[in-house]
Write a protein that holds these residues in place. Structure first.
Motif, PDB file in Angstrom:
ATOM      1  N   LYS A 118      36.031  73.939  32.049  1.00  0.00           N
ATOM      2  CA  LYS A 118      36.499  74.069  30.576  1.00  0.00           C
ATOM      3  C   LYS A 118      37.176  75.243  30.319  1.00  0.00           C
ATOM      4  O   LYS A 118      38.268  75.127  29.696  1.00  0.00           O
ATOM      5  CB  LYS A 118      35.268  74.147  29.690  1.00  0.00           C
ATOM      6  CG  LYS A 118      35.398  73.727  28.265  1.00  0.00           C
ATOM      7  CD  LYS A 118      34.245  73.240  27.701  1.00  0.00           C
ATOM      8  CE  LYS A 118      34.481  72.268  26.525  1.00  0.00           C
ATOM      9  NZ  LYS A 118      33.934  70.764  26.658  1.00  0.00           N
TER      10      LYS A 118
ATOM     11  N   ASN C  60      36.298  62.279  13.179  1.00  0.00           N
ATOM     12  CA  ASN C  60      37.407  62.059  14.316  1.00  0.00           C
ATOM     13  C   ASN C  60      38.566  61.223  13.594  1.00  0.00           C
ATOM     14  O   ASN C  60      39.641  61.940  13.503  1.00  0.00           O
ATOM     15  CB  ASN C  60      36.775  60.886  15.195  1.00  0.00           C
ATOM     16  CG  ASN C  60      35.883  62.030  16.437  1.00  0.00           C
ATOM     17  OD1 ASN C  60      36.424  62.886  16.372  1.00  0.00           O
ATOM     18  ND2 ASN C  60      35.060  60.951  17.100  1.00  0.00           N
ATOM     19  N   LEU C 179      43.822  66.213  20.445  1.00  0.00           N
ATOM     20  CA  LEU C 179      42.732  65.972  21.487  1.00  0.00           C
ATOM     21  C   LEU C 179      42.110  67.288  21.993  1.00  0.00           C
ATOM     22  O   LEU C 179      40.738  67.171  21.914  1.00  0.00           O
ATOM     23  CB  LEU C 179      43.401  65.323  22.675  1.00  0.00           C
ATOM     24  CG  LEU C 179      42.644  64.340  23.652  1.00  0.00           C
ATOM     25  CD1 LEU C 179      42.716  63.086  22.875  1.00  0.00           C
ATOM     26  CD2 LEU C 179      43.301  63.999  24.755  1.00  0.00           C
ATOM     27  N   MET C 182      40.010  68.537  18.460  1.00  0.00           N
ATOM     28  CA  MET C 182      39.032  67.748  17.942  1.00  0.00           C
ATOM     29  C   MET C 182      37.877  67.012  18.879  1.00  0.00           C
ATOM     30  O   MET C 182      37.065  66.830  18.769  1.00  0.00           O
ATOM     31  CB  MET C 182      39.717  66.453  17.297  1.00  0.00           C
ATOM     32  CG  MET C 182      40.622  66.868  16.023  1.00  0.00           C
ATOM     33  SD  MET C 182      41.159  65.726  14.944  1.00  0.00           S
ATOM     34  CE  MET C 182      41.450  64.309  16.052  1.00  0.00           C
ATOM     35  N   LYS C 183      38.508  67.267  20.178  1.00  0.00           N
ATOM     36  CA  LYS C 183      37.754  66.571  21.386  1.00  0.00           C
ATOM     37  C   LYS C 183      36.938  67.721  22.477  1.00  0.00           C
ATOM     38  O   LYS C 183      36.032  68.201  22.039  1.00  0.00           O
ATOM     39  CB  LYS C 183      38.288  65.609  22.337  1.00  0.00           C
ATOM     40  CG  LYS C 183      38.179  64.109  21.458  1.00  0.00           C
ATOM     41  CD  LYS C 183      36.904  63.393  21.754  1.00  0.00           C
ATOM     42  CE  LYS C 183      36.944  61.872  20.625  1.00  0.00           C
ATOM     43  NZ  LYS C 183      35.443  61.801  20.634  1.00  0.00           N
ATOM     44  N   THR C 184      37.963  67.969  23.139  1.00  0.00           N
ATOM     45  CA  THR C 184      37.657  68.818  24.336  1.00  0.00           C
ATOM     46  C   THR C 184      37.138  70.188  24.152  1.00  0.00           C
ATOM     47  O   THR C 184      36.261  70.712  24.535  1.00  0.00           O
ATOM     48  CB  THR C 184      38.464  68.698  25.567  1.00  0.00           C
ATOM     49  OG1 THR C 184      39.522  69.777  25.167  1.00  0.00           O
ATOM     50  CG2 THR C 184      39.004  67.367  25.842  1.00  0.00           C
ATOM     51  N   ALA C 186      36.580  71.329  20.727  1.00  0.00           N
ATOM     52  CA  ALA C 186      36.403  71.568  19.387  1.00  0.00           C
ATOM     53  C   ALA C 186      35.515  72.633  18.792  1.00  0.00           C
ATOM     54  O   ALA C 186      35.776  73.166  17.668  1.00  0.00           O
ATOM     55  CB  ALA C 186      35.740  70.126  18.812  1.00  0.00           C
TER      56      ALA C 186
END
Lengths: 362, 362, 362
Positions: A118, C60, C179, C182-184, C186
């Motif tokens: 990460k 999302n 991405l 909002m995803k990986t 956030a």
């Protein structure tokens, strides 16, 4: 590691093929492509041989060997191109090597490493010091071009003198950075190497064997470079590529393939200190050592090469250093930062592709 | 400290010598060199007198005095050159003062300090704020030149109006930075001064004496500046120096000798906060106070000076600010960072030396 | 908050006035000014409607809606101007939006917030990542212009192809940043939104009502933009403003008024994370989404818009990004930093005011 080794072993076959293609006149494009592929594993073996010899000579002379032979492939290729009078291509290769190490190599390392981990961390102090050295290098490369652009007319001999003086300063700075990282502040910089050797037992090294390998590889690099340089003009024009694109984008990918493989491999093992130091260190070597050595060598062999670059090359180098510094200075990376570096590289590559052939470039 | 004081005392002898050289017509070069040497100790005494008076007036008015008279030598010299119509030399001195404070003065401080202490630390918050102010100053100086270069034709009066407006904004920003560092956020910035006065007992100051000294020194600076400016053209041409080189490299070394001595001395006592603040503070004063005051003064005395610089001067200032910020923003320094600053200065100085004399520069 | 709401409500009256002014032929200047004032509240309501809908759709799709409609007002206005052939004005609005968000909006936020709170802090990791994205965006916008300037002649079609390719890369990067945030990763980025919703109880949202509002507001924005674009040329020339000044300074102030009000309001509540993310996020949206969408839309509707900007616009964008990054990268702000941003904006605005009208700009 197995895959990379096997892959490089397979590529060795292109060395005899390129030589055959040359003597049997299979066409310049085939010579060019096979010689280019043949150089890739040689650059890697040159690195391995230097490191093995360094194990015997101890860290001091070893560090010096690494610092001098680390970009030997680029240096030999550039020197042969310079002797052949392809001054524009040589300059383009210099800027292209800096750009591709900072954007392509570091970008893929951060992207692929970041998809697995990460957040990845590395030493910010060293990153910032390297950033400052790269800034100086870019400034030095920029100055002769800036002098030419801001004056109403400057003699070529003045530009040449200015370039030699700047080159001398850069080599001095290179020696100082070696002194700093190997002597006075070694504790700051050996994180990467410690990681590299981690888990490796003490081992016997056959010095004679590796010196022989180093000589053989150097010879092979020289031969392949000759073939590459001889076929370059016809081949690239057949492939529809401008000499600028060839010098800035194509040749550095060939010359840096070994560093590329190493940097990505260690990034995927979360050894970002080493990964970043391979990419940035290689750029610094090009800017502070290879480029000034070529200026002085060109002046010595009567093929004078000044540091007056095509302005768009300078834009590319400045852009690469700016964004690489902005991304690496906090000592952290993630996949998006890798993507930003790659996107910048893509934008530059497209721009070089569309850039009209510049007058004075062979 | 003794050496510096004695040295400056000895240099005083050049004041009568320069006057004699002028009236006895010993030649312009001798007048120029002796007047230049005579100014060096005067700049130092002006600083001492201002600080002594500041002890009496208290920190607020004292801070203001320091902020106003800190670069009085440069201001007087530049004003006399401006009155004599040497607009190009004055502009060159402005950029040269910024460059030499950031690279030469800070470079020697970090190098010599770093040879004695492995790592030296200073306040990063103030360093970063100063970096932002210097960025603004450079931007402001860059804008009129950029407007001229990106338009197909602009009237001199428009450039002049633009320059006066920009100058007014810079002076306002200068006042705001004083307000910030002396009033609202004084706690951030007085580290350096506290160190400076450390160990100093409360003492009596003879106000009348120091005001008299300040006036006498100001008068002497003005006289020597007149001699320097009058002999400048002939002397530098006899010495084979271009007016650009004289303005950017030579005059700032003379004008900043006092700051230089102070910054290096305190760096070698590991007081890097003070050392950096002398170097960067002096640059900021030039950019935010001296330069705009000269624009407005020139406009008032009918010798209009716009902020349209020779583009290579802008390159030099941008380069100096970029690398100084990159090196100082982490609040740490070592000998290699000092060397990088000095190497950048050397590259620029060589470039100015080789730069063909520019049209429109006297 | 009451004041802002009432103020925007009052401004709504200019919508019918502008329509009346158009049909009753009260003069282009009145149409222009009233249409401009009418757009200000519409931009704000569009933001509110998007956020309300986002409450229903979940984070999302909501995030995506915000990312797409966040600068819908600028996008509609620019698209209508582009269709009308005002390519130069559209380009100027793009650069002007970036500059005014980074300098004017962030400057007022830091100044007014800093007058109330001595030091304000925000997430430095996100600030640095945004800085890198902005660097990439500026680089991408700079490249086509740099290619044109460094080549002896380039065909318009090549520039257009280059611009479309660069636009595609920018949109890809925009998708990747969404991405990432909002995803990986956030967790890094939702500080601001958490603060925003803090203390807000769960509530019912009437989806049909807000979709209706969004459509109505979009329609009204389109109508007012038509009026603004139609009257632009005559009105600005009557007001003595160049099209460059109108595009870079005037239109972005209108288009960004809503963001401006929000950013300042939350800064004065010491929510700097949100304030900075509104200002910088809006700039990023313009550079990575609005600009490339316009390039591709222009190419689709046969009004090709390349990314070859007026060089002074590039200087302005580079300057804005440089100083905004330099001020925001440490995650701290105070009133002086706000003042530096505003001073930079003032210098640029004055320069655009004095900049002679550029050939090829309508």
């Amino acid at each position: 590691m197995l895959n990379k080794d096997t892959f490089f072993l397979v590529l060795l076959v292109f060395i005899p093929v390129s030589i055959a293609a040359h003597f049997l006149a299979w066409g310049e494009t085939i010579v060019f492509v096979t010689a280019a592929l043949g150089i890739v594993p040689l650059a890697s073996y040159m690195g391995t041989a230097t490191e093995e010899i360094a194990v015997v000579t101890g860290p001091n002379i070893g560090g010096l060997l690494n610092a001098t032979f680390g970009n030997a492939t680029e240096l030999i290729l550039a020197f042969i191109a310079l002797r052949a009078g392809l001054v524009g291509v040589v300059k383009a290769t210099i800027t292209g090597s800096i750009v591709s190490n900072l954007l392509l190599v570091m970008g893929f390392s951060m992207l692929l490493g970041g998809l697995k981990f990460k957040e990845q961390k590395f030493q910010p102090t060293v990153a910032r010091l390297n950033a400052s050295s790269m800034n100086l290098a870019v400034i030095a490369l920029l100055i002769p071009t800036a002098v030419e652009y801001t004056s109403t007319g400057i003699e070529e001999s003045t530009l040449q003198n200015l370039s030699v003086a700047v080159a001398a300063i850069l080599i001095l700075v290179y020696i100082l950075t070696l002194l700093f990282s190997m002597k006075t502040h070694a504790y700051l910089c050996d994180v990467g190497e410690a990681e590299f050797e981690e888990g490796e037992e003490k081992r016997e090294v056959n010095l004679t064997f590796w010196i022989f390998i180093l000589l053989a590889v150097t010879l092979a690099v020289a031969v392949e470079s000759e073939l590459l340089v001889d076929s370059l003009e016809v081949a690239t024009s057949d492939l529809g590529l401008s000499p600028l694109f060839t010098g800035v984008i194509l040749l550095p990918i060939i010359g840096n393939a070994a560093e590329h493989a190493t940097a990505v491999t260690v990034a995927m093992k979360d050894k970002m200190d080493l990964s970043v130091s391979v990419a940035v260190g290689s750029s610094m070597q090009i800017a502070l050592f290879v480029a000034p050595v070529l200026v002085i060598a060109g002046w010595a062999i009567g093929q004078p090469m000044d540091l007056n670059f095509n302005p768009f090359e300078l834009v590319a180098v400045m852009v690469a250093v700016l964004i690489a510094n902005s991304i690496s200075s906090d000592g952290e990376s993630n996949w998006l930062e890798g993507s930003l570096l790659l996107a910048t590289y893509a934008v530059l590559a497209i721009a070089f592709f569309f850039h009209p052939v510049v007058e004075g470039m062979i």
